[in-house]
Design an enzyme around this catalytic site. Structure first.
Site, PDB file in Angstrom:
ATOM      1  N   ASP A  64     113.361 -23.060  75.577  1.00 31.31           N
ATOM      2  CA  ASP A  64     112.154 -23.838  75.843  1.00 31.31           C
ATOM      3  C   ASP A  64     111.035 -23.348  74.927  1.00 31.31           C
ATOM      4  O   ASP A  64     110.242 -22.478  75.287  1.00 31.31           O
ATOM      5  CB  ASP A  64     111.760 -23.673  77.315  1.00 31.31           C
ATOM      6  CG  ASP A  64     110.559 -24.513  77.705  1.00 31.31           C
ATOM      7  OD1 ASP A  64     110.013 -25.219  76.832  1.00 31.31           O
ATOM      8  OD2 ASP A  64     110.155 -24.450  78.883  1.00 31.31           O
ATOM      9  N   GLU A 133     119.469 -23.061  65.432  1.00 32.44           N
ATOM     10  CA  GLU A 133     118.612 -21.867  65.375  1.00 32.44           C
ATOM     11  C   GLU A 133     118.224 -21.427  63.972  1.00 32.44           C
ATOM     12  O   GLU A 133     117.081 -21.013  63.733  1.00 32.44           O
ATOM     13  CB  GLU A 133     119.303 -20.702  66.104  1.00 32.44           C
ATOM     14  CG  GLU A 133     119.338 -20.835  67.611  1.00 32.44           C
ATOM     15  CD  GLU A 133     120.584 -21.534  68.126  1.00 32.44           C
ATOM     16  OE1 GLU A 133     120.947 -21.340  69.286  1.00 32.44           O
ATOM     17  OE2 GLU A 133     121.200 -22.293  67.342  1.00 32.44           O
TER      18      GLU A 133
END
Length: 253
Positions: A64, A133
Site C-alpha cells: 500500500d 518492484e
C-alpha cells in the site's frame, strides 16, 4: 467478527477469505495482515480448506504505497516491518489446511506472494500476474522464496526482471496457475467437491511433511533483511512517494 479489510464466511469445513479494500485496489496494509492471521488462527482446529479471493477486477496489488506515504507524512516512519507478512505467507504454505487462491483480474507484487504460498491456484481468463518492484528500485525479496518454490528460479527471475504482466495462459504453462477457465467459479466448486473428502488429520500430516521439504524458513532472515534494505533507501522512497503524489514512475521527468 467485523473486519475492516477482508470478508470472511465459513461453510462447513471451508473458509472463504476475501480481500476487500476496493478503495485501495486490495493493497496490503498492517490491518489486512493482522486480520488474515486472525482468521487463519480460527481455521487451525476444524477447517480443511481456505479459499483466498479478491475483487472481480483485482486480486491483490501488493504494498500500500498510499498508506506508506501517509505514515511518512504523519508519523515520519519510513520502513514497515516485513516479518508479519512473511509469517502470514508461511502460515498459508504450511498450515493444517489446503489453501486455494482464486484469482480474477490483476495480481501484482505482494499479491503474487499470496498466490505462490497457496497449495492450489485457480484463475479465470482475466487473471494477470506481475512483479513491478524493480520499477521503483525495489525487488520482491519476501515473495521470491515462495515463488521460486512454485515455478523455479529462472521463471521467478524473468518475472522479476521484466516487471510486466503475464497472462493466465503463460502462468498456467509456468505452473503459477494450476487450472483456469472463463467460469472459474465452476472450476473452484469441482476442486472443493474433491478436496473436502480429505481428512483434517491427513492434511495436517501431509502439510507437516511438505514443510520439512521446503526452504521457506531457511530464507526468511535473508528475505527480511533484503526487504528492509530496499525500503530504507531514500531514493527508492522518493520515487514511491512521487508516484503517489503525481502518478509518475521514477524514470519519468
Amino acid at each position: 467478527m467485523n473486519y475492516q479489510t477482508i470478508q470472511v464466511r465459513f461453510q462447513e469445513s471451508i473458509c472463504y477469505l476475501r480481500f476487500y479494500r476496493p478503495e485501495a485496489n486490495n493493497t496490503i496494509n498492517n490491518t489486512l495482515i493482522e486480520e488474515c492471521m486472525h482468521v487463519l488462527a480460527l481455521c487451525e482446529e476444524s477447517v480443511t480448506i481456505v479459499v483466498l479471493e479478491g475483487l472481480p477486477e483485482v486480486f491483490c496489488l501488493g504494498a500500500d504505497f498510499q498508506g506508506m506515504y501517509e505514515k511518512m507524512e504523519n508519523e515520519h516512519e519510513h520502513v514497515q516491518n516485513p516479518e508479519p507478512l512473511y509469517d502470514l505467507w508461511l502460515k498459508l504454505a504450511t498450515g493444517p489446511y489446503i489453501t486455494i487462491s482464486h484469482v480474477r483480474g490483476k495480481a501484482n507484487a505482494g499479491g503474487i506472494g499470496f498466490i505462490a504460498a497457496s497449495d492450489i491456484v485457480i484463475a479465470d481468463q482475466t487473471a494477470q500476474f506481475s512483479l513491478s518492484e524493480l520499477l521503483f528500485g525495489l525487488f520482491p525479496a519476501c515473495v521470491l522464496p515462495f515463488l521460486v518454490r512454485r515455478v523455479g528460479f529462472q521463471k521467478a527471475n524473468y518475472l522479476t526482471l521484466m516487471t510486466q504482466p503475464i497472462r493466465v495462459e503463460q502462468a498456467l504453462t509456468w505452473g503459477l496457475v494450476d487450472a483456469y477457465d472463463a467460469q472459474s467459479d465452476t472450476v473452484l466448486r469441482k476442486h472443493l467437491l474433491r478436496l473436502r473428502r480429505l481428512s483434517k488429520t491427513g492434511i495436517l500430516r501431509y502439510k507437516r511433511f511438505m514443510d520439512k521439504l521446503s526452504d521457506l524458513r531457511q530464507y526468511k532472515s535473508l528475505a527480511l533483511a533484503s526487504n528492509q534494505e530496499v525500503f530504507s533507501d531514500a531514493q527508492n522512497l522518493k520515487g514511491i512517494f512521487r508516484y503517489v503524489e503525481t502518478g509518475q514512475f521514477p524514470w519519468m521527468d
